[in-house]
Design a protein around this motif. Structure first.
Motif, PDB file in Angstrom:
ATOM      1  N   ASP A 114       0.853  -1.192   0.000  1.00 21.36           N
ATOM      2  CA  ASP A 114       0.000   0.000   0.000  1.00 21.36           C
ATOM      3  C   ASP A 114       0.891   1.245   0.000  1.00 21.36           C
ATOM      4  OD1 ASP A 114      -2.188  -1.658   0.179  1.00 21.36           O
ATOM      5  OD2 ASP A 114      -2.558  -1.274   2.310  1.00 21.36           O
ATOM      6  N   THR A 115       0.545   2.189  -0.843  1.00 22.07           N
ATOM      7  CA  THR A 115       1.383   3.375  -1.011  1.00 22.07           C
ATOM      8  C   THR A 115       0.555   4.641  -0.803  1.00 22.07           C
ATOM      9  OG1 THR A 115       2.872   2.250  -2.547  1.00 22.07           O
ATOM     10  CG2 THR A 115       2.839   4.664  -2.642  1.00 22.07           C
ATOM     11  N   VAL A 116       1.111   5.580  -0.054  1.00 23.33           N
ATOM     12  CA  VAL A 116       0.506   6.900   0.114  1.00 23.33           C
ATOM     13  C   VAL A 116       1.436   7.904  -0.551  1.00 23.33           C
ATOM     14  CG1 VAL A 116      -0.471   8.564   1.718  1.00 23.33           C
ATOM     15  CG2 VAL A 116      -0.405   6.135   2.345  1.00 23.33           C
ATOM     16  N   ALA A 117       0.891   8.726  -1.441  1.00 23.65           N
ATOM     17  CA  ALA A 117       1.692   9.698  -2.178  1.00 23.65           C
ATOM     18  C   ALA A 117       0.880  10.977  -2.363  1.00 23.65           C
ATOM     19  CB  ALA A 117       2.140   9.119  -3.518  1.00 23.65           C
ATOM     20  N   ASP A 118       1.460  11.951  -3.070  1.00 26.87           N
ATOM     21  CA  ASP A 118       0.784  13.206  -3.375  1.00 26.87           C
ATOM     22  C   ASP A 118       0.340  13.904  -2.087  1.00 26.87           C
ATOM     23  OD1 ASP A 118      -0.250  15.228  -4.925  1.00 26.87           O
ATOM     24  OD2 ASP A 118      -2.101  14.173  -5.425  1.00 26.87           O
ATOM     25  N   PHE A 119       1.286  14.087  -1.176  1.00 30.71           N
ATOM     26  CA  PHE A 119       0.968  14.629   0.145  1.00 30.71           C
ATOM     27  C   PHE A 119       0.676  16.129   0.150  1.00 30.71           C
ATOM     28  CE2 PHE A 119       3.231  10.762   1.380  1.00 30.71           C
ATOM     29  CZ  PHE A 119       2.469  10.317   2.447  1.00 30.71           C
ATOM     30  N   ARG A 120       1.208  16.875  -0.780  1.00 32.58           N
ATOM     31  CA  ARG A 120       1.206  18.333  -0.645  1.00 32.58           C
ATOM     32  C   ARG A 120      -0.052  19.004  -1.202  1.00 32.58           C
ATOM     33  NH1 ARG A 120       6.067  19.944   1.299  1.00 32.58           N
ATOM     34  NH2 ARG A 120       7.824  18.517   0.996  1.00 32.58           N
ATOM     35  N   ARG A 121      -0.691  18.401  -2.190  1.00 29.14           N
ATOM     36  CA  ARG A 121      -1.720  19.149  -2.921  1.00 29.14           C
ATOM     37  C   ARG A 121      -2.997  19.380  -2.123  1.00 29.14           C
ATOM     38  NH1 ARG A 121      -2.068  17.369  -9.138  1.00 29.14           N
ATOM     39  NH2 ARG A 121      -2.285  15.260  -8.292  1.00 29.14           N
ATOM     40  N   ARG A 122      -3.312  18.538  -1.142  1.00 31.62           N
ATOM     41  CA  ARG A 122      -4.526  18.779  -0.359  1.00 31.62           C
ATOM     42  C   ARG A 122      -4.362  20.042   0.483  1.00 31.62           C
ATOM     43  NH1 ARG A 122      -9.216  16.260   1.645  1.00 31.62           N
ATOM     44  NH2 ARG A 122     -10.464  18.036   2.341  1.00 31.62           N
ATOM     45  N   ASP A 123      -3.188  20.235   1.045  1.00 30.30           N
ATOM     46  CA  ASP A 123      -2.953  21.437   1.829  1.00 30.30           C
ATOM     47  C   ASP A 123      -3.041  22.678   0.940  1.00 30.30           C
ATOM     48  OD1 ASP A 123      -1.686  22.421   4.609  1.00 30.30           O
ATOM     49  OD2 ASP A 123      -0.733  23.520   2.963  1.00 30.30           O
ATOM     50  N   VAL A 124      -2.495  22.602  -0.272  1.00 29.63           N
ATOM     51  CA  VAL A 124      -2.578  23.727  -1.206  1.00 29.63           C
ATOM     52  C   VAL A 124      -4.034  24.005  -1.569  1.00 29.63           C
ATOM     53  CG1 VAL A 124      -1.972  24.525  -3.525  1.00 29.63           C
ATOM     54  CG2 VAL A 124      -0.246  23.415  -2.094  1.00 29.63           C
ATOM     55  N   ALA A 125      -4.816  22.950  -1.784  1.00 27.85           N
ATOM     56  CA  ALA A 125      -6.234  23.124  -2.092  1.00 27.85           C
ATOM     57  C   ALA A 125      -6.969  23.817  -0.950  1.00 27.85           C
ATOM     58  CB  ALA A 125      -6.878  21.770  -2.381  1.00 27.85           C
ATOM     59  N   ALA A 126      -6.458  23.659   0.276  1.00 27.65           N
ATOM     60  CA  ALA A 126      -7.071  24.291   1.451  1.00 27.65           C
ATOM     61  C   ALA A 126      -6.476  25.665   1.735  1.00 27.65           C
ATOM     62  CB  ALA A 126      -6.904  23.389   2.667  1.00 27.65           C
ATOM     63  N   GLY A 127      -5.767  26.237   0.759  1.00 34.29           N
ATOM     64  CA  GLY A 127      -5.232  27.580   0.910  1.00 34.29           C
ATOM     65  C   GLY A 127      -3.846  27.652   1.487  1.00 34.29           C
ATOM     66  N   GLY A 128      -3.198  26.493   1.716  1.00 36.38           N
ATOM     67  CA  GLY A 128      -1.855  26.489   2.279  1.00 36.38           C
ATOM     68  C   GLY A 128      -0.779  26.412   1.224  1.00 36.38           C
ATOM     69  N   HIS A 129       0.469  26.385   1.677  1.00 33.24           N
ATOM     70  CA  HIS A 129       1.609  26.271   0.770  1.00 33.24           C
ATOM     71  C   HIS A 129       1.951  24.822   0.448  1.00 33.24           C
ATOM     72  CE1 HIS A 129       3.576  30.426   0.575  1.00 33.24           C
ATOM     73  NE2 HIS A 129       2.441  30.606   1.233  1.00 33.24           N
ATOM     74  N   GLY A 130       1.389  23.875   1.210  1.00 35.12           N
ATOM     75  CA  GLY A 130       1.775  22.483   1.008  1.00 35.12           C
ATOM     76  C   GLY A 130       3.197  22.210   1.460  1.00 35.12           C
TER      77      GLY A 130
END
Length: 376
Positions: A139-155
């Motif tokens: 099982d792999t978890v990836a693409d960690f940064r884009r959800r924070d960016v979608a919420a207005g953050g820098h990721g």
């Protein structure tokens, strides 16, 4: 068919290639318990170098030097995923741990663009998680940064939550300094909220200038820089970059700080003097940022490749009198693999349904569970 051996809830594998793109850091980590602040143990950490041609491509993309067609982007995403998967399998082979014993992989990928101020904002890390899950059977978890960016953050930065869990002390104000391609600080006060932000260029410029003028991939112990003298005029022009004056939250990358940026500030300085000045730029921006944001810091814990640059560590200590500047190794964390361990930790948080960002760091509108899950 999946292996009948049940994965251990305690074993996770973290993968990251940072701004310097000097290799894929891989860390096999065991957690003591399933809680956010659980202690963790590095079972094995390795750095696997990129193929030189692929590394050159990734660096060129990261600084915006290539305008590629979508087919090329898709192929590079898949190819990078293959290389990350190979790194994971190689680490498990060296550790003599079967893939079926690992609960999950947390993969940061390779950043090819980071635009937190564009409209709309975005960040992009390639290294397809589907490919990693398929090739490893984990099982792999990836693409960690884009959800924070979608919420207005820098990721970014994402490591402060991990630093807070493992390195905070009730007895003193601390900071964790990661000296990767870009420098970033995590502020861990005795009381109050955790903060973190990028400070500016670190190894990305030092390595690139050293490579150009010596043929070596990095400046061993800062010896090349130590031969030169700081050019005060050049340092002033570099520090005049408006980005340095921005308040946190802030993040940056190779697309902003690259050799073209340096060349635009040059006059007649020698190669060794430029190297010395770039080293001083890193030390100055870190020290200035720390004094401005947490002036009572008692201890700076350093990780990332820059911890091995003795000249840089010495300049940091000189610019921060009265502050202990030491490696995270003094606190049980291998400085070369802190970030890879952190992405193993983030994968565990994702699977537990716990948020992995710190809004006080990234500027996001709130806590978010990070990453996309790719089942084996």
């Amino acid at each position: 068919m999946p292996s009948p051996v049940a994965p251990s809830p305690a074993l996770y594998l973290g993968l990251i290639s940072g701004t310097s793109a000097d290799g894929i850091d891989a860390a096999l980590v065991r957690f003591e318990e399933d809680a956010p602040g659980a202690r963790c143990e590095l079972l094995l950490g390795r750095t696997y170098p990129w193929d030189p041609a692929l590394r050159a491509t990734l660096i060129a993309w990261g600084q915006g030097a290539i305008d590629a067609p979508i087919d090329e982007i898709g192929r590079l995403d898949a190819h990078t995923g293959e290389v990350f998967a190979e790194a994971a399998l190689r680490l498990l082979d060296e550790a003599q741990v079967p893939a079926a014993a690992v609960r999950a992989i947390g993969s940061h990928g390779q950043t090819i663009r980071h635009r937190p101020h564009s409209q709309p904002a975005f960040t992009w890390q390639i290294g397809d998680g589907n490919v990693i899950a398929e090739r490893t059977g984990i099982d792999t978890v990836a693409d960690f940064r884009r959800r924070d960016v979608a919420a207005g953050g820098h990721g970014a930065p994402l490591m402060p939550a991990f630093h807070n869990a493992l390195l905070r002390s009730p007895d003193e104000d601390r900071a964790v300094l990661n000296l990767g391609g870009i420098g970033n600080l995590t502020l861990l006060p005795r009381q109050g909220e955790v903060r973190g932000f990028d400070t500016g260029p670190a190894n990305a410029l030092l390595d690139a200038w050293c490579q150009r003028h010596t043929g070596r991939a990095f400046d061993q112990d800062g010896a090349f820089a130590a031969r030169g003298r700081v050019d005060a005029g050049l340092l002033a022009r570099l520090l005049d970059e408006p980005w340095f004056a921005l308040p946190p939250p802030k993040s940056t990358g190779r697309e902003q700080f690259h050799l073209g940026w340096v060349e635009g500030k040059l006059d007649a300085a020698s190669a060794v003097d430029v190297q010395a000045t770039l080293l001083e730029l890193t030390a100055a921006t870190v020290a200035d940022a720390l004094r401005a944001t947490q002036p009572d810091t008692a201890r700076v814990l350093v990780c990332g490749g820059g911890v091995h640059n003795r000249a840089l560590m010495a300049r940091l200590a000189q610019r921060l009198p009265g502050v202990v500047v030491e490696s995270t190794a003094a606190h049980g964390l291998d400085p070369d693999h802190v970030e890879a361990m952190g992405f193993a930790w983030l994968a565990r948080e994702t699977l537990a349904g716990r948020p992995g960002n710190l809004p006080s760091v990234t500027g996001a509108r709130g806590w978010r569970v990070l990453g996309a899950v790719y089942p084996r």
